[in-house]
Motif scaffolding. Structure first.
Motif, short mmCIF file in Angstrom:
data_model
loop_
_atom_site.label_atom_id
_atom_site.label_comp_id
_atom_site.label_asym_id
_atom_site.label_seq_id
_atom_site.Cartn_x
_atom_site.Cartn_y
_atom_site.Cartn_z
N GLU A 43 20.33 -6.19 -23.08
CA GLU A 43 21.66 -5.67 -22.75
C GLU A 43 21.78 -4.20 -23.14
OE1 GLU A 43 24.54 -9.57 -23.25
OE2 GLU A 43 23.91 -8.51 -25.06
N THR A 44 21.25 -3.86 -24.31
CA THR A 44 21.28 -2.47 -24.76
C THR A 44 20.53 -1.58 -23.77
OG1 THR A 44 21.44 -3.14 -27.08
CG2 THR A 44 20.64 -0.90 -26.63
N HIS B 195 27.78 -14.30 -25.74
CA HIS B 195 26.40 -14.77 -25.85
C HIS B 195 26.26 -16.29 -25.97
CE1 HIS B 195 26.16 -10.49 -27.06
NE2 HIS B 195 25.07 -10.55 -26.33
N SER C 193 30.56 -9.45 -23.20
CA SER C 193 29.41 -10.36 -23.17
C SER C 193 29.61 -11.47 -24.20
CB SER C 193 28.12 -9.58 -23.47
OG SER C 193 27.01 -10.44 -23.42
N SER D 177 30.64 -6.34 -26.84
CA SER D 177 30.03 -7.62 -27.14
C SER D 177 31.00 -8.49 -27.93
CB SER D 177 28.73 -7.39 -27.92
OG SER D 177 28.03 -8.60 -28.09
N HIS E 73 30.53 1.16 -29.13
CA HIS E 73 29.48 0.88 -30.10
C HIS E 73 29.74 1.69 -31.36
CE1 HIS E 73 25.46 0.46 -31.86
NE2 HIS E 73 25.30 -0.57 -31.03
N ASP F 253 25.89 -8.63 -31.89
CA ASP F 253 25.48 -7.36 -31.31
C ASP F 253 24.91 -7.59 -29.92
OD1 ASP F 253 26.17 -5.92 -33.58
OD2 ASP F 253 24.17 -6.09 -34.46
N PHE F 254 24.88 -6.52 -29.13
CA PHE F 254 24.21 -6.60 -27.84
C PHE F 254 22.75 -6.98 -28.05
CE2 PHE F 254 27.56 -3.51 -26.46
CZ PHE F 254 28.11 -4.27 -25.46
#
Length: 198
Positions: free
Chosen positions: A158-159, A9, A7, A149, A129, A153-154
């Motif tokens: 997303e988490t 961001h 991901s 990620s 994680h 952080d996610f």
């Protein structure tokens, strides 16, 4: 097939970025490029049985197919050029219907959730994680899809999505790692059948 979903961001969603400022003006695209390179490159070879999904700002997904890739070189700038070429074709990507911008590189209008749903259909989803179970305590899955990620952080949503689809959540060591380093270690874990075969 080994899959990696990253991901991004702050990643760009248009081709309007400079290849000379990937860390600043391109939303830390340098991190995503290093992830692609870590996923595919061996010494003087490419891993063909690998697929990488880069999710760009939850709007677009760039998919790299190891068995079809051409013109991927082990430097961030040329990888970013492949991503920029993909984004330059964004008008041809209609919904989840992909456009192939260069051999082995595909662009679609998919965010994090549809990419997760896609990989979950065909893989064991492994969330990487720092609060996960130690990787040495589980057996490597046959068809893993690692989700990680970028430099952030996610996000909370997303988490939540990951909790709904991940088959397991693991950590690769006692220290926090860069995303591209985590990919290298994940490969080593799989290459050695869980650190048992060398």
């Amino acid at each position: 097939m080994r899959q990696f979903v990253v991901s991004g961001h702050d990643a760009p969603t248009t081709a309007d970025f400079s290849l000379d400022d990937l860390a600043g003006g391109a939303g830390r695209l340098d991190v995503l490029c290093r992830c692609v390179n870590s996923a595919f490159f061996l010494s003087h070879d490419l891993r063909e049985n690998v697929r990488v999904w880069l999710v760009l700002a939850d709007e677009f997904a760039v998919r790299f197919e190891g068995g079809e890739l051409r013109r991927l070189n082990p430097d961030e700038r040329s990888t970013a050029a492949l991503i920029r070429n993909a984004l330059d074709s964004r008008e041809e990507a209609i919904g989840h219907m992909e456009v192939e911008s260069s051999p082995g590189v595909f662009l679609s209008r998919r965010g994090f959730e549809p990419v997760l749903e896609k990989v979950a259909e065909e893989s064991t989803v492994v969330a990487l994680h720092e609060d996960g179970d130690p990787v040495g305590e589980i057996d490597p899955p046959e068809e893993p899809a690692f989700v990680l990620s970028d430099h952030r952080d996610f996000a909370d949503d997303e988490t939540g999505l990951l909790e709904g689809v991940a088959d397991t959540r693991v950590r690769l060591g006692p220290e926090r790692l860069h995303a591209d380093h985590a990919i290298t270690i994940a490969h080593n874990w799989l290459d050695t059948a869980g650190y048992t075969q060398y």
